[in-house]
Design an enzyme around this catalytic site. Structure first.
Site, short mmCIF file in Angstrom:
data_model
loop_
_atom_site.label_atom_id
_atom_site.label_comp_id
_atom_site.label_asym_id
_atom_site.label_seq_id
_atom_site.Cartn_x
_atom_site.Cartn_y
_atom_site.Cartn_z
N GLY A 190 0.82 -1.21 0.00
CA GLY A 190 0.00 0.00 0.00
C GLY A 190 0.85 1.25 0.00
N ARG A 322 -39.58 -3.57 5.08
CA ARG A 322 -40.00 -4.31 3.89
C ARG A 322 -41.03 -5.36 4.28
NH1 ARG A 322 -41.24 -6.59 -0.59
NH2 ARG A 322 -39.67 -7.11 -2.16
N GLU A 435 -2.62 -8.71 7.27
CA GLU A 435 -2.17 -8.77 8.66
C GLU A 435 -2.12 -10.22 9.14
OE1 GLU A 435 -0.90 -6.46 10.74
OE2 GLU A 435 -0.93 -5.14 9.02
#
Length: 655
Positions: A190, A322, A435
């Site tokens: 990154g 809904r 990670e």
């Protein structure tokens, strides 16, 4: 959030009076002010959610960088750095800020994580004052952008085998950084493709022809916006998600950096070329170095929990507005969340998200205590590393599952990009492998269990761990197993044999804890026995370990679920009597019983569940879902997600 036509709780139960603001304050905890700052910043930069879809990759990368720098100006991203360099001096606050930032666009989150967590964290924790003075003030503001160059094309999790080499030239008093073949190029880095000026490069240190293992160096990768001499930079291009982060590949062709570029907290090289370290054992030195970077795993675990909250808030809100199919004589269609199956799909996930939230609180607190010096000793660090690894694995797997289930629960509307699930799914999927790959992390957890956190923990590679286990008296492991005794005691208290009394049985936290403790300890003894048997048979240790890896992962998973349940139970027990405690108690019961239910085959195989009791657990889970249903809207509202982050106009009516 709309809660019209909320049904009463079944069976005569009166639903707790839930104070949403009080529950939200409880969840925010001591870092409420920090979290509110981040929420304010998220709302101010809400346009990034639209920009992620409207801009091309290059333009979106620039916007993400702008957002990160703007947030840095508020102090949000620098809370974990020392105050003398412009930070906040509070590691726990920095994790809380990162967790809350994960409610928003995840490219912004990861960009910030790379800059301030990985790059900045490496400078802070692996470097010394000379590095802090030189880099931290500009790094904290975002003026100086950097990379964390550890992963290589050929080596990810196996950091000790990295192929990049840093050779010390005593005559020039410089290190020469070289990429030794294609497999040694730094990959998926990154900030590398566009914005990074410096990189913390992990490389094999060679001094006077001798390898001293992996160390970290500060290496310039750009000068005036162009690649620095000897540095090759490639763009990784479009990814499955997170396209606001400029991931790239780095190569080093004899790049020279001064001797002071070595991040020398744990080891140094004298000008004359003598290697020095206060930690003599190279394995221990390596694990000590990596242990200082545990903050990244804690951060990603928290981010996984936050992603789950966003997805569940959207899906629950949709389920509360809904309607589908007429269910009564009046011909009115029924709310989705009034259906038992819909409750079964979403409410256990809400319960598990709450459980992981409190488990994350424990990890964050321990991280803060270790790095603030309140509880900094080798044992505390080892326990932190293992718990952080396991929590990260469970939380990120949970996020992946939650996003998919919530997308499906929202039907075709959930598939539309405008309703945010597309971004959540694409951007968070990588959490399970960066990670640390989750399966590798769980092996780390199991290794700690098998060695009982022995003093030589850092020294044990895979084969060393096996040899250590074979030296244990396996019977002693079984003798130390106390959970099965507790389980038998609780079971004896249950009236009517296989006829369960709810209050004395399934909803007793002592019973729930005894079940998960028994599973963990039985698995631990079983894995140890299998390892010992293989070695006693003179088989290759590597082959023995490979054949029990499935049990090793199952053991680690069971261990972590036990820790998560303990964190939840402990939290509920500490609360004063209130509607919030009652609601959390229901969620804790639901989490515990769905955890047992999900592994009922194991419990039945090992004589811990009869068929009748297994069925009773399912009935109780269904009943808990019905009892929690009236609280569903308040439970997700208590997460206090900024309305702009619930970007689902077709699902929430513009909420």
């Amino acid at each position: 959030m709309t809660t019209d036509r909320t049904p009463p709780a079944p069976g005569g139960h009166v639903p707790p009076e839930l104070d949403v603001k009080a529950l939200s304050a409880l969840l925010d905890g001591e870092y409420a002010e920090v979290r509110d700052l981040v929420r304010t910043n998220l709302a101010a930069h809400a346009a990034v959610l639209d920009e992620a879809e409207e801009l091309d990759v290059d333009a979106f990368r620039e916007r993400v960088r702008d957002h990160v720098v703007a947030m840095a100006a508020t102090g949000q991203t620098g809370m974990g750095f020392p105050a003398r360099y412009g930070g906040g001096g509070d590691v726990g606050a920095s994790i809380a800020a990162f967790e809350t930032l994960a409610l928003g666009d995840l490219s912004v989150l990861v960009k910030a994580g790379v800059q301030f967590g990985l790059f900045g964290g490496a400078i802070l924790h692996l470097g010394t004052e000379r590095h802090h003075e030189a880099y931290l003030p500009d790094l904290i503001t975002g003026k100086l952008m950097g990379c964390f160059a550890m992963t290589e094309t050929g080596h990810g999790s196996n950091v000790q085998a990295l192929g990049t080499v840093a050779r010390y030239d005593a005559a020039a008093r410089e290190f020469v950084i070289t990429t030794e073949g294609d497999q040694a190029r730094k990959d998926y880095i990154g900030n590398a493709a566009r914005h990074g000026e410096l990189a913390v490069v992990f490389a094999q240190l060679e001094v006077d022809g001798k390898s001293e293992g992996v160390h970290a160096f500060v290496v310039p990768i750009r000068s005036g916006g162009e690649p620095a001499p000897g540095v090759g930079i490639e763009d990784d291009g479009r990814k499955m998600g997170l396209n606001g982060v400029d991931n790239g590949r780095l190569r080093f062709d004899g790049v020279r950096v001064p001797r002071e570029a070595l991040l020398n907290r744990f080891a140094d090289v004298t000008p004359e070329g003598v290697y020095e370290s206060a930690i003599d054992n190279p394995h221990r030195r390596f694990f000590t170095m990596l242990g200082t970077l545990v903050q990244g795993r804690v951060s990603i675990g928290g981010a996984g929990v936050a992603v789950s909250k966003v997805a569940l808030a959207i899906a629950t809100g949709y389920g509360l507005r809904r309607r589908q199919f007429a269910a009564g004589a009046d011909g009115e269609e029924q709310l989705l969340l009034d259906y038992g199956l819909h409750q079964r799909r979403l409410l256990p996930l809400i319960a598990r998200t709450y459980a992981l939230h409190f488990a994350q609180d424990v990890v964050r607190t321990r991280l803060h205590d270790v790095f603030s010096g309140a509880e900094d000793d080798p044992q505390a660090r080892r326990l932190l590393e293992a718990r952080a690894a396991g929590t990260k694995a469970l939380a990120t797997w949970h996020a992946t599952r939650v996003v998919q289930e919530c997308r499906e629960a929202c039907g075709g509307a959930g598939y539309l990009a405008v309703n945010r699930f597309a971004a959540l799914k694409a951007d968070s999927d990588i959490f399970t492998t960066f990670e640390g790959d989750n399966h590798v992390l769980l092996q780390l957890v199991a290794k700690g269990l098998l060695t009982h956190y022995a003093d030589e923990f850092e020294d044990l590679d895979q084969l060393g761990m096996i040899r250590h286990v074979t030296g244990l008296a396996v019977e002693t492991l079984i003798e130390k197993t106390s959970a099965h005794k507790l389980l038998e005691r609780v079971r004896d208290l249950l009236p009517g044999g296989d006829e369960w009394d709810r209050e004395a049985g399934l909803l007793d936290p002592e019973y729930q804890l005894a079940m998960v403790r028994y599973r963990e300890e039985h698995m631990l003894a079983g894995v140890a026995r299998r390892l010992k048997r293989g070695i006693d048979q003179k088989r290759d240790p590597g082959a023995v370990f490979s054949q029990v890896q499935d049990h090793v992962i199952a053991l680690a998973h069971a261990h972590m679920e036990r820790l998560v349940l303990e964190a939840f139970v402990d939290k509920v027990r500490t609360l004063p009597e209130s509607g919030e405690k009652a609601a959390l108690g229901l969620l804790c019961d639901l989490f515990a019983l769905t955890t047992i239910e999900a592994d009922r085959a194991w419990f039945m195989e090992h004589g811990r569940l009869t068929v009748q009791r297994s069925k009773a657990i399912t009935r109780e889970v269904n009943d808990l879902c019905r009892r929690i249903r009236p609280l569903a809207g308040g439970l997700v509202d208590a997460w206090n997600i900024p309305a702009a982050m619930l970007r689902a106009p077709d699902l929430l009516g513009g909420a």
